[in-house]
Design a protein around this motif. Structure first.
Motif, PDB file in Angstrom:
ATOM      1  N   LYS A 163      39.684  26.086  47.114  1.00  0.00           N
ATOM      2  CA  LYS A 163      39.618  26.567  45.718  1.00  0.00           C
ATOM      3  C   LYS A 163      41.048  27.458  45.302  1.00  0.00           C
ATOM      4  N   VAL A 164      41.400  27.447  44.034  1.00  0.00           N
ATOM      5  CA  VAL A 164      42.667  28.059  43.605  1.00  0.00           C
ATOM      6  C   VAL A 164      42.189  29.396  42.874  1.00  0.00           C
ATOM      7  N   LEU A 165      42.950  30.414  43.273  1.00  0.00           N
ATOM      8  CA  LEU A 165      42.764  31.816  42.793  1.00  0.00           C
ATOM      9  C   LEU A 165      43.379  31.925  41.496  1.00  0.00           C
ATOM     10  N   LEU A 166      42.668  32.234  40.384  1.00  0.00           N
ATOM     11  CA  LEU A 166      43.191  32.687  39.133  1.00  0.00           C
ATOM     12  C   LEU A 166      42.604  33.684  38.496  1.00  0.00           C
ATOM     13  N   THR A 167      43.376  34.395  37.710  1.00  0.00           N
ATOM     14  CA  THR A 167      43.018  35.618  37.133  1.00  0.00           C
ATOM     15  C   THR A 167      43.059  35.563  35.599  1.00  0.00           C
ATOM     16  N   ARG A 168      42.219  36.300  35.008  1.00  0.00           N
ATOM     17  CA  ARG A 168      42.343  36.570  33.459  1.00  0.00           C
ATOM     18  C   ARG A 168      43.029  38.169  33.212  1.00  0.00           C
ATOM     19  N   ARG A 169      44.108  37.953  32.480  1.00  0.00           N
ATOM     20  CA  ARG A 169      44.877  38.999  32.226  1.00  0.00           C
ATOM     21  C   ARG A 169      44.274  39.952  31.092  1.00  0.00           C
ATOM     22  N   SER A 170      44.108  41.297  31.286  1.00  0.00           N
ATOM     23  CA  SER A 170      43.402  42.309  30.323  1.00  0.00           C
ATOM     24  C   SER A 170      43.816  41.955  29.049  1.00  0.00           C
ATOM     25  N   VAL A 171      43.005  42.213  28.217  1.00  0.00           N
ATOM     26  CA  VAL A 171      43.181  42.096  26.735  1.00  0.00           C
ATOM     27  C   VAL A 171      43.914  43.345  26.282  1.00  0.00           C
ATOM     28  N   VAL A 196      55.175  30.349  44.239  1.00  0.00           N
ATOM     29  CA  VAL A 196      55.067  30.361  45.944  1.00  0.00           C
ATOM     30  C   VAL A 196      53.590  29.999  46.117  1.00  0.00           C
ATOM     31  N   VAL A 197      53.429  29.036  47.128  1.00  0.00           N
ATOM     32  CA  VAL A 197      52.086  28.554  47.408  1.00  0.00           C
ATOM     33  C   VAL A 197      51.662  29.051  49.040  1.00  0.00           C
ATOM     34  N   GLY A 198      50.404  29.701  49.048  1.00  0.00           N
ATOM     35  CA  GLY A 198      49.984  29.887  50.427  1.00  0.00           C
ATOM     36  C   GLY A 198      48.396  29.701  50.502  1.00  0.00           C
ATOM     37  N   LEU A 199      48.129  29.714  51.747  1.00  0.00           N
ATOM     38  CA  LEU A 199      46.700  29.631  52.078  1.00  0.00           C
ATOM     39  C   LEU A 199      45.983  30.933  52.365  1.00  0.00           C
ATOM     40  N   ILE A 200      44.850  31.258  51.789  1.00  0.00           N
ATOM     41  CA  ILE A 200      44.034  32.632  52.266  1.00  0.00           C
ATOM     42  C   ILE A 200      42.601  32.218  52.665  1.00  0.00           C
ATOM     43  N   PRO A 201      41.931  33.062  53.309  1.00  0.00           N
ATOM     44  CA  PRO A 201      40.803  32.810  54.075  1.00  0.00           C
ATOM     45  C   PRO A 201      39.697  32.775  52.850  1.00  0.00           C
ATOM     46  N   ALA A 202      38.787  31.711  52.970  1.00  0.00           N
ATOM     47  CA  ALA A 202      37.599  31.513  52.182  1.00  0.00           C
ATOM     48  C   ALA A 202      36.852  32.837  51.793  1.00  0.00           C
ATOM     49  N   ASP A 203      36.662  33.467  52.761  1.00  0.00           N
ATOM     50  CA  ASP A 203      35.607  34.725  52.250  1.00  0.00           C
ATOM     51  C   ASP A 203      36.524  36.057  52.168  1.00  0.00           C
ATOM     52  N   ILE A 204      37.505  35.784  51.509  1.00  0.00           N
ATOM     53  CA  ILE A 204      38.389  37.104  51.313  1.00  0.00           C
ATOM     54  C   ILE A 204      37.609  37.959  50.022  1.00  0.00           C
ATOM     55  N   ASN A 205      37.837  39.155  50.401  1.00  0.00           N
ATOM     56  CA  ASN A 205      37.440  40.130  49.216  1.00  0.00           C
ATOM     57  C   ASN A 205      38.562  40.911  48.434  1.00  0.00           C
ATOM     58  N   LEU A 206      38.319  40.418  47.160  1.00  0.00           N
ATOM     59  CA  LEU A 206      39.322  40.732  46.324  1.00  0.00           C
ATOM     60  C   LEU A 206      38.974  41.806  45.212  1.00  0.00           C
ATOM     61  N   ILE A 207      39.793  42.563  44.736  1.00  0.00           N
ATOM     62  CA  ILE A 207      39.272  44.016  43.708  1.00  0.00           C
ATOM     63  C   ILE A 207      40.570  43.686  42.462  1.00  0.00           C
ATOM     64  N   ALA A 208      40.001  43.442  41.236  1.00  0.00           N
ATOM     65  CA  ALA A 208      40.751  43.481  40.048  1.00  0.00           C
ATOM     66  C   ALA A 208      41.238  44.757  39.844  1.00  0.00           C
ATOM     67  N   GLN A 209      42.633  44.658  39.570  1.00  0.00           N
ATOM     68  CA  GLN A 209      43.297  46.010  38.948  1.00  0.00           C
ATOM     69  C   GLN A 209      43.024  46.240  37.600  1.00  0.00           C
ATOM     70  N   PRO A 210      42.097  46.951  37.156  1.00  0.00           N
ATOM     71  CA  PRO A 210      41.450  47.309  35.688  1.00  0.00           C
ATOM     72  C   PRO A 210      42.632  47.031  34.648  1.00  0.00           C
ATOM     73  N   SER A 211      43.681  47.917  34.911  1.00  0.00           N
ATOM     74  CA  SER A 211      44.778  47.870  33.882  1.00  0.00           C
ATOM     75  C   SER A 211      45.427  46.616  33.453  1.00  0.00           C
ATOM     76  N   GLU A 212      45.397  45.421  34.479  1.00  0.00           N
ATOM     77  CA  GLU A 212      46.127  44.349  34.276  1.00  0.00           C
ATOM     78  C   GLU A 212      45.274  43.161  34.480  1.00  0.00           C
ATOM     79  N   ILE A 213      44.346  43.257  35.276  1.00  0.00           N
ATOM     80  CA  ILE A 213      43.202  42.175  35.320  1.00  0.00           C
ATOM     81  C   ILE A 213      41.814  42.205  34.802  1.00  0.00           C
TER      82      ILE A 213
END
Length: 207
Positions: free
Chosen positions: A38-46, A108-125
Motif C-alpha cells: 500500500k502507498v502512504l498518502l496524506t491530505r494537506r490541511s485546509v 524518492v521511493v522506499g519500503l516501510i513496515p506494514a504495521d507502522i504507527n504514524l501520527i499526522a502533524q495537525p498544522s500541515e496534515i
C-alpha cells in the motif's frame, strides 16, 4: 503481475540517479512491504496557503541545511507523519518533476513496515491513509474540474478512499508505475471543455 511480486519488482527496477541534481523540493513515496503493498498518502490541511486540502505524498521544500534530495524527503516525512527515517528501506528515485509553481520536485521511493504507527502533524496534515498499489494501478482516470477566474479546466484524476488524487501527485504515481513496475497506465492530457472531456473519457472507459 501478482500483488506479492510488486515490491520485488520495485526493488529490482529502481535505482538512484547517477547524475545528482538538487531539487527545490522532494517527496517520499513510502510503500508498505507486504503481500498487498500500500502507498502512504496524506491530505494537506485546509488552513495551508498552498495546495490546501489536496492529496499528496509526504514532502516539502529543501532547507538550507539539507544535504541531499533524500534528506529532504525523509525529513519532511518525519515532520509531517512521524515516520522514522530508519524505518525506510530506500529503493531509488524517479525522474524530476516540475510543480505548477515552477519548483523542481524529486520523488524518492522506499519500503516501510506494514504495521507502522504514524501520527499526522495537525498544522500541515489533516489525514494519513494508505491505498493499495494494485488499486491505484488499475483505477480508471476520471475528470476533475478546477475552476479558474474565467473558465474551468478538467484534469485526469483517481478517486481512492473518498479522496481525489490529481496534479503532481497523480503524475508521480504514473511515473512510479512506469519506471518502478514497467506498467504503462493510460493517462489522458488536460481536458479543456465538458464536451471534449466526455468524448475522451468515453473512449477510455470503452476499452
Amino acid at each position: 503481475m501478482q500483488d506479492d511480486l510488486l515490491t520485488q519488482e520495485l526493488q529490482q527496477r529502481l535505482r538512484f540517479s547517477k547524475i545528482i541534481k538538487p531539487a527545490n523540493a522532494a517527496v517520499l513515496i513510502a510503500i508498505t512491504n507486504e503481500s498487498d503493498p500500500k502507498v502512504l498518502l496524506t491530505r494537506r490541511s485546509v488552513y495551508l496557503n498552498n495546495h490546501a486540502g489536496e492529496v499528496s505524498f509526504p514532502g516539502g521544500k529543501r532547507d538550507p541545511s539539507d544535504t541531499s534530495n533524500i534528506v529532504v524527503a525523509l525529513r519532511e516525512a518525519w515532520e509531517e507523519t512521524a515516520l522514522n527515517p530508519f524505518d525506510v528501506q530506500l529503493l531509488g528515485d524517479l525522474p524530476m518533476e516540475r510543480a505548477k509553481s515552477g519548483m523542481t520536485v524529486k520523488p524518492v521511493v522506499g519500503l516501510i513496515p506494514a504495521d507502522i504507527n504514524l501520527i499526522a502533524q495537525p498544522s500541515e496534515i489533516d489525514r494519513i491513509f494508505f491505498v493499495s498499489l494494485r488499486k491505484l494501478m488499475e483505477s480508471k482516470p476520471i475528470p476533475y474540474e478546477v475552476r479558474l477566474a474565467h473558465q474551468s479546466l478538467y484534469f485526469p484524476s483517481l478517486r481512492v478512499e473518498n479522496e481525489i488524487v490529481w496534479g503532481l501527485t497523480a503524475r508521480i504515481l504514473i511515473s512510479l508505475f512506469q519506471y518502478g513496475l514497467n506498467y504503462h497506465k493510460s493517462w489522458p492530457f488536460l481536458l479543456n471543455s465538458p464536451a471534449f472531456k466526455s468524448k475522451i473519457f468515453n473512449k477510455i472507459t470503452d476499452h
